[in-house]
Design an enzyme around this catalytic site. Structure first.
Site, PDB file in Angstrom:
ATOM      1  N   GLY A 135      22.107 -28.244  25.694  1.00  0.00           N
ATOM      2  CA  GLY A 135      23.373 -27.534  25.730  1.00  0.00           C
ATOM      3  C   GLY A 135      23.652 -26.859  24.396  1.00  0.00           C
ATOM      4  CB  CYS A 136      25.583 -23.831  23.526  1.00  0.00           C
ATOM      5  SG  CYS A 136      27.073 -24.104  24.515  1.00  0.00           S
ATOM      6  CG  PHE A 137      29.765 -27.392  22.144  1.00  0.00           C
ATOM      7  CD1 PHE A 137      30.187 -26.789  20.964  1.00  0.00           C
ATOM      8  CD2 PHE A 137      30.566 -27.251  23.267  1.00  0.00           C
ATOM      9  CE1 PHE A 137      31.366 -26.071  20.906  1.00  0.00           C
ATOM     10  CE2 PHE A 137      31.744 -26.533  23.223  1.00  0.00           C
ATOM     11  CZ  PHE A 137      32.156 -25.941  22.040  1.00  0.00           C
ATOM     12  CB  ALA A 138      23.893 -30.764  22.854  1.00  0.00           C
ATOM     13  CB  ALA A 140      25.894 -26.268  17.188  1.00  0.00           C
TER      14      ALA A 140
END
Length: 326
Positions: A135-138, A140
């Protein structure tokens, strides 16, 4: 040439994949599947591709070709399991949804999905035929914390806040995606309950098995289109200089992650596959700021990076992109 297919070809992540693929020297597009736009020219949906020779005459198809080497699943969460029933076992798969990221869900239809964060387990990705793109948040957040976990330095709770652009919510229209709602606005959502927390916690525990503290994550919706900026802090007895050494050492063989000596801003990474980190020490707290483009390093660029590894290509092939600074 690696022959690729895309399922779910009209969304944001598929659009980014196509933009990257048409400039990748080792890839050819075999077909792009869309049930809602079958037989429509791809550049009429992704209009920024008008005039691109590699895509000029390609139309969306209803079914996936069997004459491909790898397929990217971009249909969205909950759809990938359905799509796998119609994909031949010899075809490699990179899934951009959350369907296979968690270990207990990673085996399906005789396929074992590997969590595709190259900076975490590059060698396993190279040997795998099935990748669950993070995932994108994961992405970062994990890139901001992996060196600490690797050195068994996570001793206390981790506090995180992060803000993402509207493309992080996908192309499907919702109340919080309207321009009139997003413009000049910001809001917190899914406080301490965001779905990416599962993959973050799972990955940290795989590296530092004695981490028993909590992770407090507050995500925000931003009034911009793309990008993520994350601020993370946790207890640290080490000096700033020692922490910087640990981060530099961890990422020395990872071409897309770099450590900045000065404060960073999100435009430095927009339209790139980079993650830039900036470390600060305030008393007993280590603060790590992380920036990525949610559609590239947080999705489609990382998918191409994983594909490069799976086919024994240079990890950076097709991904040497410059940010849109102004």
């Amino acid at each position: 040439m690696i022959k690729i297919g895309i399922i779910g070809g009209t969304g944001f992540t598929a659009g980014e994949l196509i933009r990257l693929i048409i400039h990748h020297p080792k890839i050819s597009i075999k077909n792009i599947v869309s049930q809602s736009h079958t037989e429509k020219l791809v550049h009429l949906v992704h209009q920024d591709l008008l005039g691109e020779k590699k895509i000029k005459n390609i139309k969306f198809t209803r079914n996936l070709s069997k004459e491909i080497d790898i397929v990217f699943l971009c249909s969205g969460h909950g759809q990938s399991r359905k799509e796998l029933h119609n994909i031949s076992e010899h075809i490699k798969v990179i899934d951009l949804s959350q369907d296979f990221r968690i270990n207990i869900q990673s085996i399906f239809n005789n396929r074992n999905f590997i969590y595709g964060l190259p900076e975490f387990q590059k060698e396993r990705i190279k040997k795998s035929n099935n990748i669950a793109n993070p995932g994108c948040f994961a992405t970062a957040i994990l890139l901001a914390v992996l060196p600490l976990a690797k050195n068994q330095l996570l001793k206390k709770d981790i506090h995180i806040s992060a803000i993402t652009g509207s493309t992080g919510s996908g192309k499907k229209l919702s109340d919080t995606n309207h321009f009139s709602w997003r413009n000049n606005n910001i809001s917190a959502y899914k406080i301490f309950q965001h779905q990416h927390l599962q993959e973050i916690e799972q990955t940290i525990h795989q590296i530092q098995k004695n981490f028993y503290s909590k992770i407090y994550f507050v995500p925000y919706r931003g009034n911009f289109s793309r990008g993520i900026i994350t601020t993370l802090y946790t207890d640290s007895v080490l000096s700033l200089e020692k922490n910087q050494e640990i981060y530099e050492e961890y990422y020395k063989n990872h071409p897309f992650v770099m450590i900045s000596d000065v404060n960073i801003d999100m435009k430095q990474v927009i339209n790139t596959n980079k993650c830039i980190l900036y470390l600060i020490k305030e008393k007993d707290q280590l603060i790590v700021i992380s920036i990525i483009d949610n559609l590239i390093k947080g999705a489609s660029g990382q998918a191409i990076q994983n594909m490069n590894l799976m086919f024994n290509l240079d990890e950076t092939c097709g991904l040497r992109l410059k940010s849109v600074r102004f």
